[in-house]
Write a protein that holds these residues in place. Structure first.
Motif, mmCIF file in Angstrom:
data_model
loop_
_atom_site.group_PDB
_atom_site.id
_atom_site.type_symbol
_atom_site.label_atom_id
_atom_site.label_comp_id
_atom_site.label_asym_id
_atom_site.label_seq_id
_atom_site.Cartn_x
_atom_site.Cartn_y
_atom_site.Cartn_z
ATOM 1 N N VAL A 62 37.742 67.189 -56.437
ATOM 2 C CA VAL A 62 36.956 67.300 -55.196
ATOM 3 C C VAL A 62 37.407 66.242 -54.180
ATOM 4 C CG1 VAL A 62 34.661 67.575 -54.189
ATOM 5 C CG2 VAL A 62 35.026 68.116 -56.580
ATOM 6 N N GLY A 63 38.647 66.404 -53.717
ATOM 7 C CA GLY A 63 39.181 65.477 -52.717
ATOM 8 C C GLY A 63 39.607 66.182 -51.446
ATOM 9 N N SER A 64 39.672 67.515 -51.481
ATOM 10 C CA SER A 64 40.257 68.225 -50.338
ATOM 11 C C SER A 64 39.243 69.076 -49.587
ATOM 12 C CB SER A 64 41.406 69.119 -50.831
ATOM 13 O OG SER A 64 40.957 69.951 -51.873
ATOM 14 N N GLY A 116 45.192 61.442 -49.135
ATOM 15 C CA GLY A 116 44.811 61.657 -47.738
ATOM 16 C C GLY A 116 43.920 60.578 -47.165
ATOM 17 N N THR A 117 43.787 59.437 -47.827
ATOM 18 C CA THR A 117 42.893 58.383 -47.316
ATOM 19 C C THR A 117 43.600 57.405 -46.384
ATOM 20 O OG1 THR A 117 43.327 56.971 -49.226
ATOM 21 C CG2 THR A 117 41.417 58.439 -49.383
ATOM 22 N N SER A 123 36.397 62.643 -55.115
ATOM 23 C CA SER A 123 35.008 62.176 -55.127
ATOM 24 C C SER A 123 34.514 62.052 -56.554
ATOM 25 C CB SER A 123 34.071 63.185 -54.454
ATOM 26 O OG SER A 123 34.615 63.671 -53.286
ATOM 27 N N LEU A 124 35.114 62.863 -57.441
ATOM 28 C CA LEU A 124 34.571 62.953 -58.793
ATOM 29 C C LEU A 124 34.644 61.648 -59.567
ATOM 30 C CD1 LEU A 124 35.546 66.331 -60.523
ATOM 31 C CD2 LEU A 124 33.357 65.578 -59.592
ATOM 32 N N LYS A 125 35.732 60.885 -59.343
ATOM 33 C CA LYS A 125 35.906 59.709 -60.199
ATOM 34 C C LYS A 125 35.763 58.400 -59.439
ATOM 35 C CE LYS A 125 38.584 62.102 -63.620
ATOM 36 N NZ LYS A 125 39.938 62.503 -63.949
ATOM 37 N N VAL A 126 35.429 58.500 -58.143
ATOM 38 C CA VAL A 126 35.432 57.273 -57.342
ATOM 39 C C VAL A 126 34.433 56.242 -57.884
ATOM 40 C CG1 VAL A 126 33.829 58.110 -55.537
ATOM 41 C CG2 VAL A 126 35.562 56.435 -54.960
ATOM 42 N N ASP A 127 33.290 56.683 -58.362
ATOM 43 C CA ASP A 127 32.311 55.717 -58.868
ATOM 44 C C ASP A 127 32.708 55.157 -60.239
ATOM 45 O OD1 ASP A 127 30.703 55.731 -56.624
ATOM 46 O OD2 ASP A 127 29.737 57.597 -57.251
ATOM 47 N N HIS A 128 33.457 55.945 -61.004
ATOM 48 C CA HIS A 128 33.897 55.438 -62.313
ATOM 49 C C HIS A 128 34.912 54.308 -62.159
ATOM 50 C CE1 HIS A 128 31.826 58.510 -64.499
ATOM 51 N NE2 HIS A 128 32.446 59.478 -63.850
ATOM 52 N N LEU A 129 35.661 54.321 -61.036
ATOM 53 C CA LEU A 129 36.716 53.316 -60.887
ATOM 54 C C LEU A 129 36.153 51.902 -60.920
ATOM 55 C CD1 LEU A 129 39.571 54.239 -58.418
ATOM 56 C CD2 LEU A 129 39.269 54.792 -60.811
ATOM 57 N N LEU A 156 38.501 56.882 -40.847
ATOM 58 C CA LEU A 156 38.576 58.267 -40.355
ATOM 59 C C LEU A 156 39.089 59.223 -41.427
ATOM 60 C CD1 LEU A 156 38.563 60.251 -37.862
ATOM 61 C CD2 LEU A 156 40.924 59.534 -37.437
ATOM 62 N N MET A 157 40.010 58.710 -42.272
ATOM 63 C CA MET A 157 40.738 59.589 -43.178
ATOM 64 C C MET A 157 40.059 59.700 -44.549
ATOM 65 S SD MET A 157 43.182 60.506 -41.216
ATOM 66 C CE MET A 157 43.685 61.548 -42.538
ATOM 67 N N ASN A 158 39.562 60.895 -44.823
ATOM 68 C CA ASN A 158 39.003 61.229 -46.137
ATOM 69 C C ASN A 158 38.122 60.123 -46.733
ATOM 70 O OD1 ASN A 158 38.677 63.329 -47.860
ATOM 71 N ND2 ASN A 158 40.699 63.217 -48.804
ATOM 72 N N PRO A 159 37.096 59.678 -45.992
ATOM 73 C CA PRO A 159 36.274 58.564 -46.476
ATOM 74 C C PRO A 159 35.536 58.905 -47.769
ATOM 75 C CG PRO A 159 35.265 59.622 -44.562
ATOM 76 C CD PRO A 159 36.634 60.223 -44.711
ATOM 77 N N GLY A 160 35.312 57.889 -48.573
ATOM 78 C CA GLY A 160 34.555 58.084 -49.824
ATOM 79 C C GLY A 160 35.393 58.632 -50.956
#
Ligand SMILES: Cc1cc2nc3c(=O)[nH]c(=O)nc-3n(C[C@H](O)[C@H](O)[C@H](O)COP(=O)(O)OP(=O)(O)OC[C@H]3O[C@@H](n4cnc5c(N)ncnc54)[C@H](O)[C@@H]3O)c2cc1C
Length: 479
Positions: free
Chosen positions: A82-84, A207-208, A438-444, A468-472
């Protein structure tokens, strides 16, 4: 926002700023677990148009910081983390690169080709072959994923043990920065030590940090023969032993080494009537090997046969077949590549794309299988992956008869913790090839070093201060 949309229409043409109708092809992720809402889907046709779109958005966000505007770059939308796709706010623009699909040039002497980011991977492979070369990046989504997405995620696939990840197949990039400037880095150079490696910052950044608009890719000579074998192996230890033997016998000709667990293969047999899965009923695992030979088919076959004889003698293989022709080889690969679809048909499961050193593979699997079986009796494991790279898709399916959605809701956090803790304990990574999204951002925050995370935040802040670019995705600016 209306003014901005009018400006974007003036840049790319009204027909390419989509705001109405069914936009789910752009706003829903491949696994259909996330359904977002886009302010607009914008489809530029050139690098200059991408730059103008980004500049217009950056200017708008500077003047209206309360708007929360941001850009989500998108290629084929086959990403699995879930990044795109946009979030639910309706304040994100999906910037689709699909119209930028030209092959700009092939440089035969330099063994490179330069392609636009929206080129479909399979089309790049075919164009390379037409020119007499091999572009070896290969993955099951190749009919719809794009080079921009492959580089954005640093995709892996089935040939990594010989050719490396997408990063290793790229010599140069053209990138639109978050300010709307164009970095022209399509050098095609194999040696360039003039400071920080910008290319490798953008590759895998999902894309960040900027938008990849074109890439110069490495080409290889086409092999004289590509032979595929399928071997039944009694245990994970045996599969690792077979990998060692394959390295010794085949050297650089070993281009694929895929491992598939019995349950994963039983799902293919159940859901794909047209595919006859060999040897899986009597064996815990099967391995698919590929030998790409620069000499001849006879040479390739004798190498593969001598490897399998040695493996049978050592007991790490109990039975094996070598594909007689291209059609048989394609069927064997089709079985391997049907596993993700077969498990999707079986019902939702908890997916993990992990890596550990090959030497730790067997212990990781044995221990984690046991831990999960103890925690959730009857749990089923859909194990398959690129064992040659230490990369395993370690997916966890509900016990027979249990509702998959309920299982996910009740057990996902617990299962993730068991698996990710085990990955950490074995020196591995919680995302081998799919990325963070988005799926693993909190696990990092738990599974990556604080120093690494701090450095990543500093890079994001420096290159994209407006966020601006793909925040979160990948890294959050606030801890
Ligand atoms: C059946 C199936 C099998 C798969 N097998 C594999 C596999 O073996 N190995 C593997 O690594 N992956 C695999 N994947 C995952 C996926 O195909 C890859 O991640 C692929 O590289 C994504 O490409 P895409 O064009 O679809 O990118 P998208 O899904 O559109 O985007 C992915 C990410 O890249 C960013 N991005 C897209 N284009 C650009 C650009 N031009 N510039 C900057 N950022 C950009 C997006 O913002 C997003 O964060 C598989 C997926 C499926 C559905």
């Amino acid at each position: 926002m209306q003014n901005l949309l009018s400006e974007l229409k003036a840049i790319v043409g009204s027909a390419h700023v989509l705001t109405e109708g069914d936009l789910s092809a752009w706003t829903q992720d491949w696994r259909k677990r996330s359904h977002g809402k886009a302010l607009a889907v914008v489809r530029p046709a050139s690098t200059d148009e991408v730059a103008q779109v980004v500049k217009a958005c950056a200017d708008f966000l500077t003047q209206h910081p309360e708007s929360g505007l941001s850009i989500v770059p998108q290629g084929g939308n086959t990403g699995l983390v879930v990044g795109s796709t946009p979030d639910e706010t309706g304040r994100q623009i999906v910037l689709s690169l699909q119209r930028m699909n030209a092959v700009r040039s092939v440089d035969a002497a330099n063994l490179t080709m330069t392609v636009e980011a929206g080129c479909i991977l399979q089309a790049v492979q075919e164009q390379a072959e037409t020119a007499g070369f091999w572009f070896p990046l290969s993955l099951a989504a190749e009919g719809s994923c794009t080079i921009g997405g492959n580089l954005g995620t640093n995709a892996g696939g089935t040939q990594v043990l010989r050719f490396g990840n997408a990063r290793d197949l790229c010599l140069g990039l053209e990138v639109v920065t978050p300010q709307g400037d164009v970095w022209q880095g399509l050098s095609g150079l194999r040696k360039d030590n003039t400071g920080y490696d910008l290319k490798n910052l953008y590759i895998g950044a999902e894309g960040t940090l900027g938008i990849i608009t074109a890439a110069t890719l490495k080409l290889y000579p086409l092999p004289k023969a590509q032979l595929t074998a399928w071997a039944a192996v009694p245990s994970m230890e045996a599969a690792v032993q077979l990998l060692g033997l394959a390295h010794q016998h085949l050297g650089a000709s070993l281009t694929g080494f895929e491992m598939m667990g019995q349950f994963a293969l039983s799902l293919v047999a159940r859901h794909f009537d047209n595919l006859r899965v060999p040897l899986f009923q009597e064996s815990a695992f099967c391995v698919l090997l590929e030998n790409a030979d620069a000499e001849s088919e006879t040479h390739a076959r004798s190498q593969l046969e001598s490897l399998l004889e040695a493996a049978l003698a050592e007991g790490c293989v109990t039975d094996a077949v070598v594909a007689e022709n291209l059609a048989q080889a394609q069927t064997l690969w089709q079985i391997r590549e049907s596993i993700p679809l077969a498990q999707a048909q079986e019902g939702l499961n908890i997916k993990h794309d992990i890596s550990v050193p090959v030497s730790a593979f067997a212990t990781f699997v044995t221990r984690t299988d046991a831990q999960l079986a103890q925690a959730i009796p009857g749990v089923r494991l859909v194990n398959f992956g690129h064992l040659g790279d230490g990369n395993l898709h370690y997916n966890v399916q509900a016990p027979v008869g249990q509702d998959a959605a309920v299982f996910l809701q009740e057990q996902e956090a617990r299962v993730n913790q068991i698996v990710f803790d085990a990955v950490l304990a074995h020196g591995g990574s919680i995302s081998a090839e799919h990325g963070v999204g988005s799926l693993k951002v909190d696990h990092l925050s738990h599974y990556k070093s604080p120093v690494a995370l701090q450095t990543m935040r500093a890079i994001k802040q420096a290159l994209d201060p407006l966020n601006l670019m793909n925040p979160g995705r990948v890294v959050r600016l606030s801890a």
